[in-house]
Write an enzyme that holds these catalytic residues in place. Structure first.
Site, mmCIF file in Angstrom:
data_model
loop_
_atom_site.group_PDB
_atom_site.id
_atom_site.type_symbol
_atom_site.label_atom_id
_atom_site.label_comp_id
_atom_site.label_asym_id
_atom_site.label_seq_id
_atom_site.Cartn_x
_atom_site.Cartn_y
_atom_site.Cartn_z
ATOM 1 N N HIS A 1 41.260 32.241 -18.206
ATOM 2 C CA HIS A 1 39.800 32.336 -18.069
ATOM 3 C C HIS A 1 39.118 32.185 -19.430
ATOM 4 C CE1 HIS A 1 39.181 33.147 -13.893
ATOM 5 N NE2 HIS A 1 39.786 34.325 -13.866
ATOM 6 N N GLU B 1 39.186 30.735 -10.222
ATOM 7 C CA GLU B 1 40.279 31.688 -10.012
ATOM 8 C C GLU B 1 41.592 30.956 -9.735
ATOM 9 O OE1 GLU B 1 40.610 34.994 -10.309
ATOM 10 O OE2 GLU B 1 38.611 34.965 -11.182
ATOM 11 N N HIS C 1 46.734 34.855 -16.681
ATOM 12 C CA HIS C 1 45.574 34.517 -15.836
ATOM 13 C C HIS C 1 44.273 34.761 -16.601
ATOM 14 C CE1 HIS C 1 43.369 34.645 -11.839
ATOM 15 N NE2 HIS C 1 42.526 35.322 -12.608
ATOM 16 N N GLU C 2 44.162 35.924 -17.233
ATOM 17 C CA GLU C 2 42.937 36.253 -17.963
ATOM 18 C C GLU C 2 42.787 35.415 -19.233
ATOM 19 O OE1 GLU C 2 40.750 37.873 -16.482
ATOM 20 O OE2 GLU C 2 42.040 38.595 -14.869
#
Length: 356
Positions: A141, A188, A137-138
């Site tokens: 980003h 997100e 997930h990060e």
């Protein structure tokens, strides 16, 4: 009941060679990013904004007060991090830190050299598959460049606070910040998709969101019941609940966990996740050919589809009002066309006086 099993067999993951971040970006997120990247001089503006926020100083604060992860420090975390990056075909790992906090969380920070921070709660409460999803997930980003624009949002938020005494300036900034919060909530959702692609375990991604909602112990949590919560949140209640939801989300950077779970489930059910694992995804070498017009159109289509399919009572009322207005306008238009086409009826003509 959902239970954790530390002895799960290792999952075989497909390396997504050359995958572009466009593969996992939500249409509303991708449309905004593409438009921003196409603005002439925007990079210079971003750097000007960023100069007010010392990236080096912020990194130093984690270097001083957190643990930098490598093969010697938190080796389990480092291994999951390397696996997530390898699956997304990211050759150069960003710096990764573990910071003391009892709340499961992670964040991507920086522009010139972005780095990632996760909390001790994430290390302690997530199993390997869930941790890999969080780290993916990060990484998502970072690959999408979200950290840059989130920093601008942070700066604007501070400006809005300092200009609160000036009504006009505060109102204008609040409108901009509200729009950026809406974009960040979609970002997100994009990162959730990246986390799923990194781990390639939908159940683990769902467990991660369940732990974000209820802590680390899933022994008394049921997956089906959690998804029922998501459905009730999305379409249950009445107009009062809809107003409360608007208040909850308008100034929030993250969608609520149940909404994220529902959105991720929809993405899997749409077949897009399976197509990407099958090799059907955009490559980085084609990023330069991305069309601003197409991406913005896709964003508009996404919002339109969401509006048309939402079960929220307020959205349903707005649809009915819109349909009623359309029907009224259509009836008026048909009546006008009929009158114009037929002209006035003979018995509507005024009487003609006799000759002589």
């Amino acid at each position: 009941m959902t239970t954790e099993d530390d002895n799960r067999p290792a999952r075989r993951r497909i390396t997504l060679t050359g995958i572009s971040s466009r593969a996992w970006e939500h249409p509303a997120d991708r449309g905004a990013l593409t438009a921003l990247r196409e603005l002439r001089g925007f990079d210079d503006v971003v750097k000007a904004f960023f100069g007010m926020w010392n990236e080096r100083g912020f990194r130093l604060s984690f270097l001083a007060g957190a643990i930098r992860v490598d093969h010697r420090q938190y080796p389990r975390v480092y291994q999951r991090f390397a696996e997530a990056a390898a699956t997304l075909d990211v050759a150069e790992l960003p710096e990764l830190y573990v910071s003391q906090s009892p709340v499961i969380n992670g964040q991507a920070i920086g522009m010139d050299k972005p780095f990632i921070v996760i909390t001790t709660a994430a290390v302690e409460k997530l199993d390997d598959e869930e941790l890999r999803a969080l780290l993916g997930h990060e990484i998502g980003h970072v690959r999408s460049g979200h950290a840059v624009y989130k920093t601008i949002m942070m700066i604007l938020t501070r400006w809005a606070a300092s200009l609160s005494w000036l009504p006009v300036g505060a109102i204008a900034l609040r409108a901009i910040i509200a729009a950026m919060y809406e974009w960040w909530r979609k970002a997100e959702l994009s990162a959730d998709r990246a986390g799923l692609l990194a781990g390639q375990d939908p159940a683990a991604s769902l467990r991660l969101l369940m732990k974000l909602a209820g802590g680390g112990d899933l022994s008394q949590i049921d997956t089906a019941a959690f998804l029922e919560q998501a459905a009730e949140y999305e379409g249950g209640g009445d107009l009062r609940d809809s107003i409360h939801k608007l208040g909850m989300t308008a100034w929030s950077s993250h969608p609520v966990p149940v909404a994220r779970a529902a959105e991720l489930r929809k993405w899997v059910d749409s077949g897009e996740y399976g197509r990407i694992l099958g090799g059907d995804y955009p490559r980085r070498d084609s990023d330069g050919n991305a069309s601003v017009t197409e991406d913005v159109k896709a964003a508009a289509d996404s919002y339109r589809q969401s509006f048309n399919t939402s079960q929220d009572p307020l959205v349903g009322l707005l649809r009915k009002l819109g349909d009623g207005a359309a029907d009224l306008a259509g009836s008026a238009a048909r009546g006008a066309r009929g009158w114009a086409g037929k002209g006035r009826r003979p018995d509507d003509e005024p009487p003609v006086p006799p000759a002589g």
